[in-house]
Enzyme design. Structure first.
Site, PDB file in Angstrom:
ATOM      1  N   GLU A  55     -90.070  47.177 -37.068  1.00 24.10           N
ATOM      2  CA  GLU A  55     -90.193  48.530 -36.508  1.00 24.10           C
ATOM      3  C   GLU A  55     -91.028  49.459 -37.378  1.00 24.10           C
ATOM      4  OE1 GLU A  55     -86.435  50.171 -35.382  1.00 24.10           O
ATOM      5  OE2 GLU A  55     -86.031  48.599 -33.934  1.00 24.10           O
ATOM      6  N   GLU A  95     -83.977  42.173 -31.614  1.00 25.34           N
ATOM      7  CA  GLU A  95     -82.766  43.009 -31.638  1.00 25.34           C
ATOM      8  C   GLU A  95     -82.470  43.516 -30.239  1.00 25.34           C
ATOM      9  OE1 GLU A  95     -82.646  46.323 -34.443  1.00 25.34           O
ATOM     10  OE2 GLU A  95     -83.682  45.115 -35.948  1.00 25.34           O
TER      11      GLU A  95
HETATM   12  C1  BG6 Z   1     -83.241  49.289 -35.168  1.00 28.49           C
HETATM   13  C2  BG6 Z   1     -83.251  48.804 -36.577  1.00 28.49           C
HETATM   14  O1  BG6 Z   1     -83.930  50.480 -35.155  1.00 28.49           O
HETATM   15  O2  BG6 Z   1     -82.062  49.636 -34.573  1.00 28.49           O
HETATM   16  C3  BG6 Z   1     -81.887  48.487 -37.148  1.00 28.49           C
HETATM   17  O3  BG6 Z   1     -84.135  47.746 -36.768  1.00 28.49           O
HETATM   18  C4  BG6 Z   1     -80.906  49.534 -36.660  1.00 28.49           C
HETATM   19  O4  BG6 Z   1     -81.986  48.410 -38.540  1.00 28.49           O
HETATM   20  C5  BG6 Z   1     -80.804  49.397 -35.163  1.00 28.49           C
HETATM   21  O5  BG6 Z   1     -79.658  49.505 -37.266  1.00 28.49           O
HETATM   22  C6  BG6 Z   1     -79.812  50.337 -34.524  1.00 28.49           C
HETATM   23  O6  BG6 Z   1     -80.089  51.641 -34.890  1.00 28.49           O
HETATM   24  P1  BG6 Z   1     -78.974  52.601 -35.446  1.00 28.49           P
HETATM   25  O7  BG6 Z   1     -79.670  53.847 -35.794  1.00 28.49           O
HETATM   26  O8  BG6 Z   1     -77.987  52.771 -34.362  1.00 28.49           O
HETATM   27  O9  BG6 Z   1     -78.387  51.882 -36.625  1.00 28.49           O
END
Ligand code: BG6
Length: 482
Positions: free
Chosen positions: A170, A382
């Protein structure tokens, strides 16, 4: 498209789950590790929810064997994790820390012991603080050389066993939060010129790593992961359709075109020039970007939500540099770029407690767009739901997470039927972990970890949530009965 029957996921589909070093490892100063930019940033008052840090995180550093054994019980085919640069090079550019190399050797071997494919992210946001102090980190072109040295050290040490590499996680998010919104290190606000220059350095680091890896291991599979929020124009008013295009050129294609084509989108560059922003490139940069694009094996996609785009008048809303980090639903506000676009709420879709739109079909949309535009295989690196989970009698009932993941997988399966070449799907996350700005209360895992915001609370014991058993069955049946 509509198909009477689904062909389903391929036989060797990689069902996975993901994490990032800073969010799970803890042991922030153990065994020769140097300080990272995040180790410093979280100590600035007001930066994270209830001043939470990753000092201890969920102690994956000491409990990785237990965690990998749980992954094996679940039946994971792949575990995506990142490497902390400051464990390998405590000073960023000095001597290698052998204890750091060993930790990841052990983690990789532990995965392989259970036939879990290690999928390694080279950079998931934690940079050695020494480089920040020496030359302002990503702002200085020097970082490209230091990054490539760090990455090739990883390729040399682990490339015999690691085939799947994600160079950047990201880049669009860590640069936006770091140089426009002040919410990630180095905490700068509205530094447009720097933002684009930093991105160019990160693109060059990505591109040179792709080329080096392929020279060392031609059979390796490589790409970077992009936080992709596909956009929908608000309605059929042409100015909203055009605003969607502007949004995509500046927020989506700006990154994906570099990974996929090795060049920036033309209209975006023209617009930036009109704003007095010029990206400084060196001779040969364009050729390396193109070469890397031609060697890239997949587009990594982190998908959480889609976006609505509406035209925004020149006197319209700007950005407040704030987001909902408390989990109090409905506290986010509409933001935008005057003269271009704004992003109103999608009236047709529900949201999470942190105001993230829940849109399973958006995942299929991402895959379709990438397939049409870049014709690249896809790794969903993810996807997941952040929620308040409750441990009761050593159990966690999380039907909302099952519903979320199931609906997204149904759409992913349709994308596969559409002809998208999807190689892997990693949920975020395997265990609960630190959500950078939102503390430990925003939970994503299949495994509940007993810890709260306070560093000294909780046993750190692991408990399987109901979603663990559901995903186990999905993997066992290769997603046949979703
Ligand atoms: C992505 C990242 O942006 O989303 C992760 O790669 C992150 O590291 C995940 O934890 C969820 O985002 P957040 O802000 O809810 O932790």
């Amino acid at each position: 498209m509509y198909f009477k029957e689904s062909k389903g996921f391929k036989k060797d589909f990689l069902w996975g789950s993901a994490s990032a070093a800073y969010q799970v490892e803890g042991a922030y100063d153990a065994d020769g590790k140097g300080m990272s930019n995040w180790d410093e940033f979280v100590r600035i008052p007001g930066k994270t929810f209830k001043a939470t840090t990753g000092d201890k995180a969920v102690d994956h550093y000491h409990r990785f064997k237990e965690d990998v054994a749980l992954m094996a019980q679940l039946g994971l085919k792949t575990y995506r994790f990142s490497i902390a640069w400051s464990r390998i090079y405590p000073d960023g550019d000095g001597k290698v820390n052998q204890a750091g190399i060993e930790f990841y050797n052990n983690l990789i071997n532990e995965c392989l012991k259970y036939s879990i494919v290690p999928m390694v992210t080279v950079y998931h946001w934690d940079m050695p603080q020494a480089l920040e102090e020496k030359y302002n980190g990503w702002e200085n072109r020097q970082i490209v050389d230091d990054f490539v040295r760090y990455a090739t050290t990883l390729f040399r040490n682990y490339g015999d066993r690691v085939k799947h590499w994600i160079i950047m996680n990201e880049q669009n998010i860590f640069t936006r939060f770091g140089w426009l919104d002040g919410m990630h290190p180095p905490g700068k606000i509205d530094q447009q010129q720097l933002f684009y220059q930093v991105n160019h350095h990160a693109f060059m680091a990505h591109a040179r790593c792709v080329v080096s890896l392929k020279e060392m291991y031609p059979d390796a599979l490589v790409g970077s992961s992009f936080a992709y929020s596909p956009s929908y124009g608000l309605d059929c008013q042409p100015q909203n359709a055009m605003a969607k295009y502007d949004y995509d050129d500046l927020n989506n294609f700006f990154w994906m075109d570099v990974y996929g084509y090795g060049r920036y989108p033309k209209a975006a560059i023209r617009y930036l020039a009109s704003q007095g922003i010029e990206i400084k490139m060196e001779n040969g940069d364009e050729a390396i970007m193109k070469k890397a694009a031609s060697l890239t094996d997949f587009m990594g996609v982190n998908y959480y939500q889609s976006t609505v785009v509406e035209f925004n008048d020149i006197d319209g809303v700007g950005t407040t540099h704030e987001m909902n980090t408390t989990g109090k639903k409905g506290t986010s506000t509409v933001q935008g770029v005057p003269g271009l676009y704004k992003n109103p709420k999608n009236e047709f879709l529900p949201t999470t407690d942190w105001d993230w739109t829940i849109d399973p079909m958006g995942l299929r949309y991402c895959c379709r767009e990438i397939t049409s535009r870049y014709d690249l295989p896809i790794v969903i690196s993810e996807n997941g739901l952040g929620a308040f989970d409750k441990l009761e009698d050593e159990k966690v009932k999380d039907p909302y997470r099952v519903a979320y993941l199931q609906a997204h997988l149904q759409e992913l399966k349709k994308a596969v039927d559409d002809g998208c070449d999807v190689l892997a799907y990693c949920t975020w996350s395997f265990t609960d972990l630190l959500s950078w700005l939102n503390g430990y209360q925003k939970r994503y895992g299949f495994i509940y970890v007993d810890r709260q915001e306070d560093e000294n609370s909780g046993t750190l014991n692991r408990y399987k949530k109901d979603s663990f058993y559901w995903y186990q069955e999905v993997i066992r049946t290769n997603g046949e009965n979703l």
